[in-house]
Write an enzyme that holds these catalytic residues in place. Sequence first.
Site, mmCIF file in Angstrom:
data_model
loop_
_atom_site.group_PDB
_atom_site.id
_atom_site.type_symbol
_atom_site.label_atom_id
_atom_site.label_comp_id
_atom_site.label_asym_id
_atom_site.label_seq_id
_atom_site.Cartn_x
_atom_site.Cartn_y
_atom_site.Cartn_z
ATOM 1 N N HIS A 69 0.869 -1.085 -0.071
ATOM 2 C CA HIS A 69 0.135 0.054 -0.016
ATOM 3 C C HIS A 69 0.858 1.178 0.100
ATOM 4 O O HIS A 69 0.562 2.323 -0.441
ATOM 5 C CB HIS A 69 -0.768 -0.038 1.306
ATOM 6 N N GLY A 75 5.209 5.572 -4.862
ATOM 7 C CA GLY A 75 6.572 4.877 -4.503
ATOM 8 C C GLY A 75 6.532 4.759 -3.269
ATOM 9 O O GLY A 75 5.956 5.211 -2.148
ATOM 10 N N SER A 79 5.366 7.249 2.877
ATOM 11 C CA SER A 79 4.266 8.262 3.185
ATOM 12 C C SER A 79 2.964 7.519 3.759
ATOM 13 O O SER A 79 2.170 8.527 4.322
ATOM 14 C CB SER A 79 3.896 8.868 1.639
ATOM 15 N N GLU A 88 -2.606 9.641 3.867
ATOM 16 C CA GLU A 88 -2.900 8.399 3.176
ATOM 17 C C GLU A 88 -3.558 7.290 4.127
ATOM 18 O O GLU A 88 -4.358 6.500 3.760
ATOM 19 C CB GLU A 88 -1.698 7.590 2.382
ATOM 20 N N ASN A 94 -7.001 2.106 2.919
ATOM 21 C CA ASN A 94 -5.678 2.173 4.129
ATOM 22 C C ASN A 94 -6.343 2.078 5.395
ATOM 23 O O ASN A 94 -5.770 1.808 6.516
ATOM 24 C CB ASN A 94 -4.937 3.236 3.994
ATOM 25 N N PRO A 160 -5.582 -1.092 -6.563
ATOM 26 C CA PRO A 160 -6.475 -2.310 -6.975
ATOM 27 C C PRO A 160 -7.026 -2.978 -6.088
ATOM 28 O O PRO A 160 -6.312 -3.467 -5.022
ATOM 29 C CB PRO A 160 -5.395 -3.215 -7.657
ATOM 30 N N HIS A 190 -0.763 -13.496 -0.876
ATOM 31 C CA HIS A 190 -2.389 -13.924 -0.436
ATOM 32 C C HIS A 190 -2.324 -15.365 0.334
ATOM 33 O O HIS A 190 -3.273 -15.994 0.487
ATOM 34 C CB HIS A 190 -3.326 -13.747 -1.374
ATOM 35 N N ASP A 242 -5.722 -18.458 3.235
ATOM 36 C CA ASP A 242 -5.403 -19.951 2.955
ATOM 37 C C ASP A 242 -6.180 -20.880 3.841
ATOM 38 O O ASP A 242 -5.939 -20.645 5.092
ATOM 39 C CB ASP A 242 -3.969 -20.128 3.184
#
Length: 328
Positions: A69, A75, A79, A88, A94, A160, A190, A242
Amino acid sequence: MKVEAAFLTLARGLILVNFVGFCYGALQVGFYRGKCGFADVEAIVAGVITARLFRDPSTVAALLRLQFHDCFVNGCDASILIDGRNSEKTATPNLSVRGYEIIDQAKAAVENACPGVVSCADLIAIATRDAVFLSGGGRYDVQTGRRDSLVSVAENVSLPGPATSVPEAIAAFSDKGLTVTDMVLLLGAHSVGVSHCSFIKDRLFNFENTGRPDPSMDPLLANILRSRCPPFATVDNTVNLDQNSFSPFAISNKYYQNVMLRRGILQIDQELGTNPSTRPVVTNLANAFDFPTRFGAAMVKLGAIGVLTGKQGEIRRSCRATNGQQFT
């Protein structure tokens, strides 16, 4: 693999690293070597992460998400760590990010050894690497030398989401200089962590307004998840990404094996196994023995996105605020 034994291996690796750093763009392996006297910055961070992971194995999922994130918004510049009413952190994607206090703890430890030298952006990368290694994902060399951003604005956050289509995800990763293979490898994160039921309820009850479950999900898995995520629940429960009870906190290629068995939890996960652009990569990784090495290489590429180096940015005293201004 026990955390204590993994830390001993990690410590030995830190000692045996080649003393000639190599570069990826403006970053360098071993950037802090000799900059903190006799203190070993990466060993200090490793100690913090080892203790934390021993208490809470889900730390690896928290740090992987935190780094992703951060890096996907302007970048890898830390931040995301800045506090403030419009930083942010306050952006909707977030709100469920966690792990900030882990970076605070690592920052306090390195500041005690050598004040004003190590950036918060580098601490995210180092801490995440150590958590991945201690969770079975293999150890990769972290390139350091990042500096911290002076700006953190919620409106800049565009990420995304779990319902993103494969073509949309490919485009988003491509914008960051990452290939389709990089994307599939990074989504291997994931293999750890959880999803809230709200992100998958449509797959369980009313997929694409059909009134039926997603036909691409294994029916047995769908039944299990429906009991965990009832349609009118007042609490947004979580489910392990999982579903194998032996590996919910292990970074491994079982993620790809689950996708091939139609046991991907998030829609984007399952679509990786059916989309012609990504299915060959998923099939390869499901049967590969070198996933830890390849995952580490993809993490290095992620960590090099949009970095600030040299005289750009700053080295924050506190990871939660810029040196010149306390965000409100």
